[in-house]
Design a protein around this motif. Structure first.
Motif, PDB file in Angstrom:
ATOM      1  N   PHE A 135       0.812  -1.212   0.000  1.00  0.00           N
ATOM      2  CA  PHE A 135       0.000   0.000   0.000  1.00  0.00           C
ATOM      3  C   PHE A 135       0.847   1.264   0.000  1.00  0.00           C
ATOM      4  CE2 PHE A 135      -3.419  -2.858   0.337  1.00  0.00           C
ATOM      5  CZ  PHE A 135      -4.583  -2.168   0.041  1.00  0.00           C
ATOM      6  N   GLN A 136       2.137   1.151   0.272  1.00  0.00           N
ATOM      7  CA  GLN A 136       3.046   2.282   0.061  1.00  0.00           C
ATOM      8  C   GLN A 136       3.137   2.570  -1.432  1.00  0.00           C
ATOM      9  OE1 GLN A 136       6.903   1.678   1.998  1.00  0.00           O
ATOM     10  NE2 GLN A 136       5.867   0.434   3.539  1.00  0.00           N
ATOM     11  N   GLU A 137       3.221   1.520  -2.221  1.00  0.00           N
ATOM     12  CA  GLU A 137       3.277   1.676  -3.681  1.00  0.00           C
ATOM     13  C   GLU A 137       1.987   2.306  -4.202  1.00  0.00           C
ATOM     14  OE1 GLU A 137       6.028   1.016  -5.611  1.00  0.00           O
ATOM     15  OE2 GLU A 137       6.905   0.768  -3.616  1.00  0.00           O
ATOM     16  N   LEU A 138       0.852   1.853  -3.686  1.00  0.00           N
ATOM     17  CA  LEU A 138      -0.429   2.392  -4.132  1.00  0.00           C
ATOM     18  C   LEU A 138      -0.568   3.866  -3.767  1.00  0.00           C
ATOM     19  CD1 LEU A 138      -2.718  -0.653  -3.320  1.00  0.00           C
ATOM     20  CD2 LEU A 138      -1.838   0.043  -5.564  1.00  0.00           C
ATOM     21  N   ALA A 139      -0.024   4.270  -2.633  1.00  0.00           N
ATOM     22  CA  ALA A 139      -0.053   5.688  -2.254  1.00  0.00           C
ATOM     23  C   ALA A 139       0.714   6.536  -3.263  1.00  0.00           C
ATOM     24  CB  ALA A 139       0.539   5.876  -0.860  1.00  0.00           C
ATOM     25  N   ALA A 140       1.782   5.963  -3.813  1.00  0.00           N
ATOM     26  CA  ALA A 140       2.607   6.666  -4.794  1.00  0.00           C
ATOM     27  C   ALA A 140       2.076   6.507  -6.218  1.00  0.00           C
ATOM     28  CB  ALA A 140       4.047   6.161  -4.714  1.00  0.00           C
ATOM     29  N   LYS A 141       0.883   5.926  -6.346  1.00  0.00           N
ATOM     30  CA  LYS A 141       0.218   5.711  -7.639  1.00  0.00           C
ATOM     31  C   LYS A 141       1.008   4.747  -8.521  1.00  0.00           C
ATOM     32  CE  LYS A 141      -2.819   9.023  -6.659  1.00  0.00           C
ATOM     33  NZ  LYS A 141      -2.765   9.216  -5.227  1.00  0.00           N
ATOM     34  N   ARG A 142       1.715   3.811  -7.876  1.00  0.00           N
ATOM     35  CA  ARG A 142       2.445   2.768  -8.605  1.00  0.00           C
ATOM     36  C   ARG A 142       1.710   1.450  -8.430  1.00  0.00           C
ATOM     37  NH1 ARG A 142       7.208   5.532  -6.141  1.00  0.00           N
ATOM     38  NH2 ARG A 142       7.052   4.014  -4.473  1.00  0.00           N
ATOM     39  N   MET A 143       2.040   0.502  -9.270  1.00  0.00           N
ATOM     40  CA  MET A 143       1.435  -0.824  -9.200  1.00  0.00           C
ATOM     41  C   MET A 143       2.005  -1.582  -7.995  1.00  0.00           C
ATOM     42  SD  MET A 143      -0.546  -0.728 -11.703  1.00  0.00           S
ATOM     43  CE  MET A 143      -0.993  -1.957 -12.864  1.00  0.00           C
ATOM     44  N   ALA A 144       1.166  -2.407  -7.406  1.00  0.00           N
ATOM     45  CA  ALA A 144       1.581  -3.267  -6.296  1.00  0.00           C
ATOM     46  C   ALA A 144       1.270  -4.704  -6.693  1.00  0.00           C
ATOM     47  CB  ALA A 144       0.833  -2.891  -5.029  1.00  0.00           C
ATOM     48  N   ASP A 145       2.154  -5.604  -6.337  1.00  0.00           N
ATOM     49  CA  ASP A 145       1.994  -7.015  -6.705  1.00  0.00           C
ATOM     50  C   ASP A 145       1.307  -7.772  -5.563  1.00  0.00           C
ATOM     51  OD1 ASP A 145       2.126  -9.590  -7.657  1.00  0.00           O
ATOM     52  OD2 ASP A 145       4.311  -9.704  -7.669  1.00  0.00           O
ATOM     53  N   PHE A 146       0.057  -8.148  -5.801  1.00  0.00           N
ATOM     54  CA  PHE A 146      -0.691  -8.926  -4.821  1.00  0.00           C
ATOM     55  C   PHE A 146      -0.809 -10.395  -5.240  1.00  0.00           C
ATOM     56  CE2 PHE A 146      -2.221  -4.592  -4.077  1.00  0.00           C
ATOM     57  CZ  PHE A 146      -2.031  -4.499  -2.703  1.00  0.00           C
ATOM     58  N   SER A 147      -0.095 -10.784  -6.300  1.00  0.00           N
ATOM     59  CA  SER A 147      -0.219 -12.157  -6.804  1.00  0.00           C
ATOM     60  C   SER A 147       0.446 -13.172  -5.886  1.00  0.00           C
ATOM     61  CB  SER A 147       0.350 -12.270  -8.217  1.00  0.00           C
ATOM     62  OG  SER A 147       1.747 -12.000  -8.217  1.00  0.00           O
ATOM     63  N   THR A 148       1.460 -12.755  -5.159  1.00  0.00           N
ATOM     64  CA  THR A 148       2.137 -13.637  -4.204  1.00  0.00           C
ATOM     65  C   THR A 148       2.437 -12.840  -2.938  1.00  0.00           C
ATOM     66  OG1 THR A 148       4.355 -13.086  -4.986  1.00  0.00           O
ATOM     67  CG2 THR A 148       3.273 -14.971  -6.036  1.00  0.00           C
ATOM     68  N   THR A 149       2.677 -13.554  -1.876  1.00  0.00           N
ATOM     69  CA  THR A 149       3.073 -12.919  -0.619  1.00  0.00           C
ATOM     70  C   THR A 149       4.440 -13.477  -0.241  1.00  0.00           C
ATOM     71  OG1 THR A 149       0.769 -12.746   0.074  1.00  0.00           O
ATOM     72  CG2 THR A 149       2.438 -12.513   1.789  1.00  0.00           C
ATOM     73  N   PRO A 150       5.483 -12.684  -0.445  1.00  0.00           N
ATOM     74  CA  PRO A 150       6.821 -13.166  -0.094  1.00  0.00           C
ATOM     75  C   PRO A 150       6.946 -13.415   1.406  1.00  0.00           C
ATOM     76  CG  PRO A 150       6.908 -11.012  -1.196  1.00  0.00           C
ATOM     77  CD  PRO A 150       5.481 -11.331  -0.963  1.00  0.00           C
ATOM     78  N   ASP A 151       7.826 -14.336   1.778  1.00  0.00           N
ATOM     79  CA  ASP A 151       8.069 -14.612   3.193  1.00  0.00           C
ATOM     80  C   ASP A 151       8.916 -13.482   3.764  1.00  0.00           C
ATOM     81  OD1 ASP A 151       8.457 -15.579   5.712  1.00  0.00           O
ATOM     82  OD2 ASP A 151       9.737 -17.246   5.116  1.00  0.00           O
ATOM     83  N   ARG A 152       8.305 -12.686   4.626  1.00  0.00           N
ATOM     84  CA  ARG A 152       9.009 -11.559   5.230  1.00  0.00           C
ATOM     85  C   ARG A 152       9.341 -11.815   6.698  1.00  0.00           C
ATOM     86  NH1 ARG A 152       8.618  -7.711   1.295  1.00  0.00           N
ATOM     87  NH2 ARG A 152       6.722  -7.691   0.045  1.00  0.00           N
ATOM     88  N   LEU A 153       9.051 -13.019   7.186  1.00  0.00           N
ATOM     89  CA  LEU A 153       9.307 -13.322   8.593  1.00  0.00           C
ATOM     90  C   LEU A 153      10.702 -13.912   8.768  1.00  0.00           C
ATOM     91  CD1 LEU A 153       5.887 -14.651   9.882  1.00  0.00           C
ATOM     92  CD2 LEU A 153       6.770 -12.322   9.814  1.00  0.00           C
ATOM     93  N   THR A 154      11.659 -13.187   8.273  1.00  0.00           N
ATOM     94  CA  THR A 154      13.059 -13.561   8.449  1.00  0.00           C
ATOM     95  C   THR A 154      13.757 -12.391   9.129  1.00  0.00           C
ATOM     96  OG1 THR A 154      13.617 -12.686   6.268  1.00  0.00           O
ATOM     97  CG2 THR A 154      13.069 -15.031   6.381  1.00  0.00           C
ATOM     98  N   GLY A 155      14.853 -12.667   9.773  1.00  0.00           N
ATOM     99  CA  GLY A 155      15.557 -11.594  10.462  1.00  0.00           C
ATOM    100  C   GLY A 155      14.680 -10.985  11.544  1.00  0.00           C
ATOM    101  N   ASP A 156      14.824  -9.703  11.770  1.00  0.00           N
ATOM    102  CA  ASP A 156      14.055  -9.011  12.800  1.00  0.00           C
ATOM    103  C   ASP A 156      12.761  -8.469  12.192  1.00  0.00           C
ATOM    104  OD1 ASP A 156      13.060  -7.622  14.953  1.00  0.00           O
ATOM    105  OD2 ASP A 156      14.883  -6.449  15.307  1.00  0.00           O
ATOM    106  N   TRP A 157      11.786  -9.342  12.038  1.00  0.00           N
ATOM    107  CA  TRP A 157      10.531  -8.961  11.390  1.00  0.00           C
ATOM    108  C   TRP A 157       9.731  -7.968  12.233  1.00  0.00           C
ATOM    109  CZ3 TRP A 157       6.615 -10.583  14.514  1.00  0.00           C
ATOM    110  CH2 TRP A 157       6.822 -11.734  15.281  1.00  0.00           C
ATOM    111  N   ARG A 158       9.961  -7.946  13.529  1.00  0.00           N
ATOM    112  CA  ARG A 158       9.275  -6.964  14.377  1.00  0.00           C
ATOM    113  C   ARG A 158       9.757  -5.552  14.032  1.00  0.00           C
ATOM    114  NH1 ARG A 158      10.753 -11.379  16.985  1.00  0.00           N
ATOM    115  NH2 ARG A 158       9.130 -12.654  17.971  1.00  0.00           N
TER     116      ARG A 158
END
Length: 183
Positions: free
Chosen positions: A51-74
């Motif tokens: 939704f940061q991309e959508l705020a900037a009027k750019r396309m956002a990829d919702f076709s997949t959800t990358p694994d972001r729970l690596t490292g310090d995800w908090r």
């Protein structure tokens, strides 16, 4: 109230919930039947970034959800949630249409607000935490839920509305409108 201010209030309520989720809770079930805590965290991070991309009027990829729970995800969540607020505070972010959705930018911003608010409750509920939403966010979301509810139910984003007592508070009514059983 500007969407960036609403998102900032929701971010401030969501961050402590995310920060207090322990690694051993990632496999716990959530009110979203198809998501574990880890799955829902990953989804919420994807939403916050996309939704940061959508705020900037750019396309956002919702076709997949990358694994972001690596490292310090908090810490990643805290950083990306701040970036979400900044993206929607940028001049023009809440004007016109947003990204590939073809919806008014204000509607798209409120969709991010809905995810941030309701999924923070989902995660708090699943991990035994208290959650108090930003009251301005709750007020701002009623119109969106009324407007998008039928389509969201068709797409299985919302469940069927749940009955709540007449004296239910506004957030309980909002949760019920999205198919959640407020506790």
């Amino acid at each position: 109230m500007k969407i960036s201010s609403l998102l900032d209030g929701a971010r401030k309520q969501a961050e402590p919930v995310i920060r207090n989720i322990t690694d051993d809770q990632l496999d716990a079930r959530t009110p979203c039947a198809e998501y574990t805590v880890g799955d829902l965290l990953n989804h919420l991070l994807h939403v916050v970034i996309s939704f940061q991309e959508l705020a900037a009027k750019r396309m956002a990829d919702f076709s997949t959800t990358p694994d972001r729970l690596t490292g310090d995800w908090r810490a990643l969540f805290a950083t990306e949630a701040e970036e979400l607020v900044a993206a929607w505070a940028a001049p023009g972010a809440d004007e016109g249409t947003s990204g590939q959705m073809g919806l008014p930018a204000t509607t798209v911003g409120r969709m991010a607000l809905l995810d941030l608010t309701v999924h923070a409750w989902d995660l708090a509920h699943a991990t035994g935490q208290d959650f108090t939403p930003d009251p301005d966010a709750v007020t701002a979301l009623f119109e969106l839920v009324d407007q998008m509810g039928p389509t969201a139910r068709e797409m299985n984003v919302f469940g069927a509305p749940v009955d709540v007592p007449a004296d239910a508070d506004p957030f309980q009514k909002l949760l019920a409108a999205t198919g959640r059983t407020p506790v």
